[in-house]
Design an enzyme around this catalytic site. Structure first.
Site, PDB file in Angstrom:
ATOM      1  N   GLU A  26      30.474 -35.373 -54.497  1.00  0.00           N
ATOM      2  CA  GLU A  26      30.014 -34.207 -55.246  1.00  0.00           C
ATOM      3  C   GLU A  26      30.418 -34.359 -56.712  1.00  0.00           C
ATOM      4  OE1 GLU A  26      32.251 -30.763 -55.635  1.00  0.00           O
ATOM      5  OE2 GLU A  26      30.568 -29.385 -55.684  1.00  0.00           O
ATOM      6  N   ASP A  77      34.890 -33.701 -52.336  1.00  0.00           N
ATOM      7  CA  ASP A  77      34.780 -32.527 -53.187  1.00  0.00           C
ATOM      8  C   ASP A  77      35.125 -32.871 -54.640  1.00  0.00           C
ATOM      9  OD1 ASP A  77      34.606 -29.505 -53.301  1.00  0.00           O
ATOM     10  OD2 ASP A  77      36.654 -29.739 -54.030  1.00  0.00           O
TER      11      ASP A  77
HETATM   12  C1  NOJ Z   1      33.423 -27.696 -55.131  1.00  0.00           C
HETATM   13  C2  NOJ Z   1      33.177 -26.852 -53.920  1.00  0.00           C
HETATM   14  O1  NOJ Z   1      31.865 -27.058 -53.480  1.00  0.00           O
HETATM   15  C3  NOJ Z   1      33.427 -25.429 -54.338  1.00  0.00           C
HETATM   16  O2  NOJ Z   1      33.024 -24.516 -53.367  1.00  0.00           O
HETATM   17  C4  NOJ Z   1      34.898 -25.284 -54.648  1.00  0.00           C
HETATM   18  O3  NOJ Z   1      35.146 -23.992 -55.154  1.00  0.00           O
HETATM   19  C5  NOJ Z   1      35.340 -26.307 -55.700  1.00  0.00           C
HETATM   20  N1  NOJ Z   1      34.798 -27.620 -55.472  1.00  0.00           N
HETATM   21  C6  NOJ Z   1      36.836 -26.430 -55.698  1.00  0.00           C
HETATM   22  O4  NOJ Z   1      37.262 -27.092 -54.555  1.00  0.00           O
END
Ligand code: NOJ
Length: 573
Positions: A299, A234
Site C-alpha cells: 500500500e 500497510d
Molecule cells: C493505511 C490503512 O489502510 C489505514 O486504514 C490506516 O489508518 C493507516 N494505514 C495507518 O495504519
C-alpha cells in the site's frame, strides 16, 4: 609479468563469477507467471469489523467470516485479504497493534483463525493478512519497555529530545500526523518525544534497529506457518524517516489548516530509499517457504516511479490507486486513457498490473463515481490486464452512509473536528455488510452495531440482488468469469477513444473473439461507431451492461452504431 597474468585470470574469474551471480539474482527476481496464482484474478478485501458478526455483540468476527466464505468462493475471487485481526485497542480500528502474533478477542482466537484458513483452502481460496509494520499500539509491551529504556526495546521507536524555544518545550521539528496535528507526542516518563505518523496511539517503529526488524520477520513467519499465502503491507512509504530530522517544506496555498499533514511536502518522512531494502528482507522470508508462492501487496499512495520500484524489491502487487485520486468522476475519457496507458507502459516486463477499485480508506465506488457508474471501475478492472482488487460490499453496490460528527469514530474524522470531519472520516464506507433485509441487514442479531447499518439495506442487500434478474452482484460475477478467459490473461490490450467521450478497451488474441469495453463519459446518449474506430467485428454480443443502460444482455449489436445512454458502459464479446 607473472603477477599481471595471475591478476588478469583472477579478474576474469571474478567477472565470470559476478556474471553468474547477477544471473542468479536476476533469475530469482524474474517473475514466473505459472506459479503466480493471483495473475488475472480478483482479490477480495474483507474489513473484519463489518463483515459478519457470529456472536451477536454487534462487531464482525472470524467465525462470522468463516460462515460467509462461500460468498467469496461463489463470486469466483482467488483470495481474501483480511484487514487487521490482531490484538488492538482499536484506536485506528485494528491498525494499532499490541500483539502482532495473536488475534484480538473481539474477532475470536487462533483456533478460529485456523478454522477460517482450513475452510478457505477447501473452497479454493487463498488467505492474505494485513501486515502493519510501520507502527504498533502505544499499549504494546515493546513500547512500555521502550519508555523505560529497557534494552533492546529502548530503540524500537523514534525518540527525540524536545527543542527548547524561549524556555518552552517544543516538538523536535514541524512533522505532522496524517490524523492532524504534530506527529510528535511528549512522554513524561522518558522525557522525550516519540514520532507517530498516524494517531498518538500508533508510535512509529524504528527500522534502523535491526532487532526490531527481526521481530517483524518473525511475525511474518508466525502467520506463514499458520497457512497464509501472503500479506498486504500497510503504508510502506512511511517506514523510514530521514535521520537529520529536518523540517519538511510547506506547500503554499493548500487552503488547509496548519495542522493538516497535506500542508507539508513529505520529503523526509515518506518514500525514503532504505524502505525498499527493508522490503527485500521480508521478501526473503516469504521466498524461504516452499509450496504455494507467497505474495506481497504494497500500500503506497505515491508517484508512478516510486510505485514501480516496489516490483523490483519484492512486491507482487504495488497497489495501483489511480481510481482513487488521479482519476475521479470529473475526469474525462482522455484523462482515463492517458493515465491507464502511462501505467501499463511503466510496468516492468513480466510483472502484473493491478486495479484497486475501492478500500476501507476511500469512499464507496458507487458514491465516488455515482450510481450509474457504480460498476464501471469493476468493468475496467476485469477487462484490463492484471489483478482486480475489490472492497467488500462494492460487489453489491453499497454506498456511503453519511455520519454525524457525534456518530464519528474514525480518528481521521474525530481529529479534524466538526467543521471538517466529513472530508476526512472513513466511517461512511465502513458500515456493516448488507446480507439481507432482516435485523441489522443480516450482519448481526444485535440491533446495535459498532457502526450504524445503512438504512437502505431493506432494498440494497445481497439476498435481494441474487433474486433480481440484473444486479451489481450478477454483473460482478460475470466480470470475474470474464477475467478468467485466455483473451484477458494473454491477449493484447489497446485503449482507444471512440470520438472524444467514449472510452474503449479492446483485448485480442489470435483465434479468439475480441473482448470490447465501451464507456460513455457523456452525460447524454452517444452514438459510437466501434467497428471503424476499434477495428472490431461488425456484429458482437452484449456480455454485460451497466444497470439502467437498457442495453440487453445477450443481444447482438451492430458495432458501427451502438447507442450508449448517458454514463452507460457495456462489454461486447
Ligand atoms: C493505511 C490503512 O489502510 C489505514 O486504514 C490506516 O489508518 C493507516 N494505514 C495507518 O495504519
Amino acid at each position: 609479468m607473472m603477477h599481471i597474468t595471475s591478476l588478469h585470470s583472477k579478474m576474469l574469474r571474478t567477472s565470470v563469477l559476478l556474471c553468474l551471480f547477477t544471473a542468479v539474482i536476476w533469475c530469482s527476481a524474474a517473475p514466473n507467471p505459472s506459479e503466480e496464482w493471483w495473475r488475472d484474478s480478483f482479490i477480495y478485501q474483507i474489513y473484519p469489523l463489518s463483515f459478519k458478526d457470529s456472536n451477536g455483540d454487534g462487531v464482525g468476527d472470524l467465525n462470522g467470516i468463516t460462515s460467509k466464505l462461500e460468498h467469496i468462493a461463489d463470486i469466483g475471487a482467488s483470495a481474501l485479504w483480511l484487514s487487521p485481526i490482531y490484538v488492538s485497542p482499536m484506536v485506528d480500528f485494528g491498525y494499532d497493534i499490541t500483539n502482532f502474533t495473536d488475534i484480538d478477542p473481539v474477532f475470536g482466537n487462533l483456533a478460529d483463525f485456523s478454522k477460517l484458513v482450513t475452510k478457505a483452502k477447501s473452497l479454493g481460496l487463498k488467505v492474505l493478512l494485513d501486515f502493519v509494520p510501520n507502527h504498533s499500539s502505544d499499549k504494546c509491551s515493546w513500547f512500555t519497555k521502550s519508555i523505560q529504556k529497557i534494552k533492546p526495546y529502548d530503540e524500537y521507536y523514534i525518540w527525540k529530545d524536545a527543542k527548547i524555544v524561549n524556555g518552552t518545550r517544543q516538538p523536535p521539528n514541524n512533522w505532522l500526523s496524517a490524523f492532524q496535528g504534530s506527529a510528535w507526542e511528549w512522554n513524561d516518563q522518558r522525557k522525550q518525544y516519540y514520532y507517530h505518523a498516524f494517531a498518538a496511539g500508533q508510535p512509529d517503529l524504528n527500522y534502523r534497529n535491526s532487532q526490531l526488524n527481526e521481530e517483524m520477520k518473525n511475525a511474518l513467519r508466525f502467520w506463514l506457518n499458520r497457512g497464509v499465502d501472503g500479506f498486504r503491507i500497510d503504508t510502506i512509504p512511511n517506514l523510514i524517516e530521514d535521520s537529520r530530522f529536518l523540517d519538511e517544506p510547506k506547500i503554499p496555498n493548500t487552503g488547509l489548516p496548519d495542522t493538516d499533514s497535506g500542508t507539508l511536502e513529505h520529503i523526509y518522512t515518506y518514500n525514503q530509499n532504505e524502505t525498499y531494502d527493508i522490503l527485500k528482507t521480508w521478501r526473503a522470508v516469504l521466498d524461504s517457504y516452499n509450496g504455494t508462492k507467497k505474495m506481497f501487496l504494497t500500500e503506497a499512495y505515491t508517484t508512478l516511479a516510486y510505485q514501480m520500484r516496489y516490483y523490483e524489491y519484492g512486491s507482487n502487487i504495488p497497489f495501483n490507486f489511480m481510481f482513487m485520486g488521479e482519476l475521479n468522476n470529473r475526469s474525462s475519457a482522455v484523462q482515463f486513457k492517458r493515465t491507464i496507458d502511462r501505467y501499463l507502459d511503466a510496468i516492468p516486463a513480466g510483472q502484473s498490473a493491478n486495479w484497486v477499485t475501492g478500500n476501507h480508506d476511500q469512499g464507496r465506488v458507487a458514491s465516488r463515481f455515482g450510481l450509474k457508474r457504480a460498476d464501471q471501475l469493476s468493468m475496467m478492472a476485469a477487462v484490463l490486464p492484471g489483478v482486480g482488487i475489490i472492497y467488500n460490499g462494492d460487489e453489491i453496490g453499497m454506498v456511503n452512509r453519511p455520519m454525524s460528527y457525534k456518530e464519528t469514530l474514525d480518528p481521521a474524522g474525530c481529529n479534524a473536528g466538526p467543521s471538517r470531519y466529513n472530508t476526512t472520516s472513513r466511517d461512511p464506507q465502513r458500515t456493516p455488510f448488507q446480507w439481507d433485509s432482516t435485523t441489522s441487514a443480516g450482519f448481526s442479531t444485535n440491533t446495535k452495531t459498532w457502526l450504524p447499518i445503512n438504512p437502505n439495506y431493506k432494498t440494497l442487500n445481497l439476498a435481494a440482488e441474487k433474486l433480481a434478474s440484473v444486479s451489481h452482484y450478477s454483473i460482478f460475477k460475470k466480470l470475474v468469469t470474464l477475467k478468467k478467459l485466455p483473451v484477458i490473461s494473454k491477449g493484447t490490450t489497446q485503449i482507444i477513444l471512440v470520438g472524444y467521450n467514449v472510452f474503449g478497451v479492446v483485448r485480442r488474441q489470435a483465434g479468439q473473439s475480441p473482448v470490447v469495453l465501451l464507456i460513455n463519459f457523456n452525460d447524454v446518449s452517444t452514438l459510437a461507431d466501434a467497428a471503424s474506430w476499434m477495428n472490431v467485428p461488425d456484429q458482437m454480443k452484449v456480455y454485460v451492461s451497466s444497470i439502467g443502460s437498457n442495453i440487453q444482455i445477450g443481444a447482438t449489436v451492430n458495432t458501427n452504431r451502438i447507442i450508449l445512454p448517458a454514463a452507460a458502459s457495456v462489454i461486447l464479446v
